[in-house]
Design a protein around this motif. Structure first.
Motif, PDB file in Angstrom:
ATOM      1  N   HIS A 366      -3.808   2.390 -13.169  1.00 57.49           N
ATOM      2  CA  HIS A 366      -3.604   3.717 -12.570  1.00 57.49           C
ATOM      3  C   HIS A 366      -3.491   3.600 -11.047  1.00 57.49           C
ATOM      4  N   ILE A 367      -4.319   2.748 -10.457  1.00 56.68           N
ATOM      5  CA  ILE A 367      -4.282   2.581  -8.994  1.00 56.68           C
ATOM      6  C   ILE A 367      -2.918   2.057  -8.561  1.00 56.68           C
ATOM      7  N   LEU A 368      -2.411   1.055  -9.268  1.00 54.81           N
ATOM      8  CA  LEU A 368      -1.105   0.488  -8.921  1.00 54.81           C
ATOM      9  C   LEU A 368      -0.013   1.546  -9.030  1.00 54.81           C
ATOM     10  N   GLU A 369      -0.021   2.322 -10.108  1.00 52.09           N
ATOM     11  CA  GLU A 369       1.005   3.359 -10.285  1.00 52.09           C
ATOM     12  C   GLU A 369       0.900   4.422  -9.189  1.00 52.09           C
ATOM     13  N   TYR A 370      -0.321   4.761  -8.815  1.00 60.99           N
ATOM     14  CA  TYR A 370      -0.527   5.758  -7.747  1.00 60.99           C
ATOM     15  C   TYR A 370       0.105   5.274  -6.441  1.00 60.99           C
ATOM     16  N   PHE A 371      -0.175   4.038  -6.047  1.00 62.96           N
ATOM     17  CA  PHE A 371       0.377   3.518  -4.797  1.00 62.96           C
ATOM     18  C   PHE A 371       1.891   3.394  -4.858  1.00 62.96           C
ATOM     19  N   LYS A 372       2.430   3.081  -6.044  1.00 65.51           N
ATOM     20  CA  LYS A 372       3.888   3.013  -6.206  1.00 65.51           C
ATOM     21  C   LYS A 372       4.510   4.398  -6.074  1.00 65.51           C
ATOM     22  N   GLU A 373       3.935   5.381  -6.758  1.00 62.80           N
ATOM     23  CA  GLU A 373       4.485   6.743  -6.738  1.00 62.80           C
ATOM     24  C   GLU A 373       4.471   7.339  -5.337  1.00 62.80           C
ATOM     25  N   LYS A 374       3.444   7.026  -4.563  1.00 65.40           N
ATOM     26  CA  LYS A 374       3.355   7.537  -3.191  1.00 65.40           C
ATOM     27  C   LYS A 374       4.328   6.828  -2.244  1.00 65.40           C
ATOM     28  N   GLY A 375       4.906   5.729  -2.693  1.00 67.11           N
ATOM     29  CA  GLY A 375       5.825   4.979  -1.838  1.00 67.11           C
ATOM     30  C   GLY A 375       5.130   4.077  -0.844  1.00 67.11           C
ATOM     31  N   TYR A 376       3.821   3.938  -0.953  1.00 63.70           N
ATOM     32  CA  TYR A 376       3.067   3.136   0.016  1.00 63.70           C
ATOM     33  C   TYR A 376       3.457   1.663  -0.034  1.00 63.70           C
ATOM     34  N   LEU A 377       3.757   1.170  -1.241  1.00 56.96           N
ATOM     35  CA  LEU A 377       3.984  -0.263  -1.403  1.00 56.96           C
ATOM     36  C   LEU A 377       5.325  -0.717  -0.827  1.00 56.96           C
ATOM     37  N   LYS A 378       6.165   0.230  -0.425  1.00 59.31           N
ATOM     38  CA  LYS A 378       7.416  -0.137   0.241  1.00 59.31           C
ATOM     39  C   LYS A 378       7.160  -0.622   1.670  1.00 59.31           C
ATOM     40  N   LEU A 379       5.976  -0.288   2.208  1.00 54.26           N
ATOM     41  CA  LEU A 379       5.611  -0.661   3.572  1.00 54.26           C
ATOM     42  C   LEU A 379       4.785  -1.939   3.534  1.00 54.26           C
ATOM     43  N   ILE A 380       5.215  -2.937   4.272  1.00 52.54           N
ATOM     44  CA  ILE A 380       4.652  -4.275   4.104  1.00 52.54           C
ATOM     45  C   ILE A 380       3.168  -4.346   4.459  1.00 52.54           C
ATOM     46  N   ASN A 381       2.739  -3.621   5.501  1.00 52.85           N
ATOM     47  CA  ASN A 381       1.326  -3.713   5.881  1.00 52.85           C
ATOM     48  C   ASN A 381       0.425  -3.101   4.806  1.00 52.85           C
ATOM     49  N   ILE A 382       0.896  -2.006   4.176  1.00 48.90           N
ATOM     50  CA  ILE A 382       0.096  -1.381   3.124  1.00 48.90           C
ATOM     51  C   ILE A 382       0.138  -2.217   1.850  1.00 48.90           C
TER      52      ILE A 382
END
Length: 554
Positions: A366-382
């Motif tokens: 669920h945590i991984l999907e949440y960060f993906k849906e928010k678009g956070y993982l597109k940013l390298i530092n996040i």
């Protein structure tokens, strides 16, 4: 001509900074005047690539004298002064347009950003008089922390740009300059003990050197004696005084000061922010929430207010998230952490809180999907931060998937991390391919070679693993690791027992061996082929034999 501009500078041993500074003023100035006060590097040669007006000036411990000498050599109708470790930020303002407007203005205060944490966008903003008419009326005064003296009223304007950015110096360089400044300030104060500007600077220097007890009396004296006519100094004196009291644990005194100040300066965002920090430190979270919300309402304060970037946006949101979390209001806390990241994605600290917040209630998927849906993982530092959190939890496969979502420009850290997580999740060949991309001059090269060696051993490539470990031996800081890995390769291939000294060529091997064993324990592949199970067992057993062989005996 009335619109010509001269840049005047005093420099000494600024070969590493001068080019960037001078490149930043292209198109903004018509003339460059550089006064060298005794460089022993190639600063004068760099200066001559930009101007023929390079002068030598004997250093006598008086910054104003040197700056005024530079002004005397300038022919422009206006003077801009910069230090070599400063630049004009492109696109933030045009000096020519500034002077084409208001005719009554003879000098301008310009904003200057002083980064406190470059990677996260944290910085302090000040206003400095750096741009003025070259009419003989504006001269620097003061041997240290020199200032332009303005005798008339109504002639100084406030410009929103161009913004000056100060380079973030290394701790060593900052401390060197502060030590120099302290010596000059003490001497100047001895000659003029009632100069409250000098008291202010002394307080700041001591505070920045981590000596709040020494800073406190000077900051108190400056704040209580400077008037609002000198708010360009009184404002920061107030902010630094509150910070000083916080550092000394004098929370109640600091709160009283904030209560008094917010009545007098209701637009001063930073006072509300610092008030929130104080109540948070006292664990009075409901009061802290009120103060942080007021900081958000104020946003960026008007010009002249010394301001910490983020006090009215991402920093306040982050603290609001923390306070709501402490109050048990998890959904509200999450929204504020999200707002902090939306305001400044470079400020990664909310990532840790969001991850922990979600972990308390949901599983890793669920945590991984949440960060993906928010678009956070597109940013390298996040994505790097989130991946390391998954890895620390024992999910190298999810750590790898975080990085595979990244759309930003890929760095050496990204390449190393993707190789690392591929190896630990059992994708040994893919991991090797990423780690082999790193050049030998990379900061990650030694770590990459250690992981590559372990991956080769897990693939049964013992000869290749020994060969890479031998290459590591040629790098002095890596020799201990190299020796352990060479012995490990031999044990995995041939078996047997092993006893050798706990120290070889002065290198202690036990801690290094334990470190490698700990790294091996992070190997959690998505699937475990039988051959790999056997090799992993041999690797783990080999490391245990090495540690047993070098452990001190009773």
């Amino acid at each position: 001509m009335e619109d010509t501009i001269s840049l005047t500078m005093i420099v000494k041993n600024e070969a590493g900074n001068l080019k960037n500074c001078l490149d930043s003023v292209r198109g903004q100035v018509d003339e460059i005047v550089i006064v060298d006060t005794g460089s022993t590097d190639n600063t004068p040669e760099i200066a001559r690539n930009y101007t023929d007006k390079v002068y030598s000036y004997p250093w006598e411990g008086d910054f104003s004298a040197a700056r005024n000498f530079a002004i005397d050599k300038a022919n422009g109708a206006w003077i801009l002064t910069l230090d070599a470790d400063e630049v004009l930020i492109p696109g933030t303002g045009d000096l020519k347009l500034l002077i084409a407007g208001e005719n009554q203005i003879e000098a301008y205060l310009l904003p200057i950003d002083n980064p406190t944490a470059e990677a996260t966008g944290e910085a302090n903003r000040y206003w400095v008089l750096r741009f003025f008419k070259n009419n003989g009326h504006y001269r620097f005064c003061g041997k240290i922390h020199e200032q332009i003296v303005v005798s008339e009223t109504g002639v100084v304007g406030i410009a929103k740009g161009p913004i000056i950015k100060h380079k973030m110096l290394s701790t060593r360089e900052r401390n060197r300059k502060r030590g120099r400044n302290l010596a000059l300030l003490k001497k100047a104060c001895a000659e003029d003990s009632r100069n409250y500007f000098l008291q202010y600077y002394l307080g700041v220097e001591w505070l920045m050197l981590g000596k709040p007890d020494r800073a406190l009396p000077f900051l108190k004296m400056a704040y209580h004696n400077l008037t609002d006519d000198n708010f360009i100094f009184r404002g920061p004196a107030l902010r630094y005084l509150v910070i000083c009291l916080i550092a000394l644990g004098k929370y109640d005194e600091a709160i009283c000061l904030c209560l008094e100040a917010n009545l007098r300066y209701p637009e001063y965002t930073d006072i509300y922010y610092l008030g929130g920090v104080l109540f948070e430190e006292k664990k009075e979270y409901r009061l802290a929430v009120k103060w942080f919300n007021q900081a958000l309402q104020c946003g960026t304060p008007p010009p002249l207010y010394n301001h910490m970037n983020g006090a009215g946006s991402f920093l306040a949101c982050y603290h609001l998230g923390y306070c709501h979390e402490k109050l048990g209001q998890m959904e509200l806390a999450r929204r504020y952490y999200e707002r902090a990241l939306e305001s400044n994605p470079s400020y990664i600290y909310p990532v840790y809180n969001l991850f922990g917040n979600l972990k308390a209630k949901h599983g890793p998927g669920h945590i991984l999907e949440y960060f993906k849906e928010k678009g956070y993982l597109k940013l390298i530092n996040i994505s790097l931060t989130t991946a390391e959190l998954f890895f620390a939890l024992g999910y190298p496969g999810m750590a790898r998937r975080c990085l595979e979502e990244t759309k930003s420009k890929r760095t050496e850290e990204y390449t190393f991390s993707l190789g690392k997580y591929n190896i630990y999740s059992g994708r040994l060949q893919e991991g090797l391919e990423y780690l082999e991309m790193l050049p030998c001059e990379s900061n990650f090269y030694i770590q990459a070679c250690k992981l590559r060696t372990l991956a080769m051993l897990l693939m049964g490539r013992f000869k290749a693993g020994r060969g890479l470990a031998l290459k590591l031996w040629k790098i002095p800081p890596a020799r201990g690791y190299a020796l352990v890995l060479i012995k490990l390769a031999c044990l995995m291939e041939k078996g047997g027992e092993l006893v050798y000294p706990p120290k070889v060529r002065g290198v202690e091997l036990l801690d290094l061996s334990l470190e490698i064993l700990n790294q091996c324990s992070c190997y959690l592949p998505d699937r475990y082929p039988n051959q790999q199970k056997d090799l992993f067992f041999r690797l783990f057993t080999g490391m245990e034999k090495i540690i047993k062989g070098i452990s001190p005996r009773d």
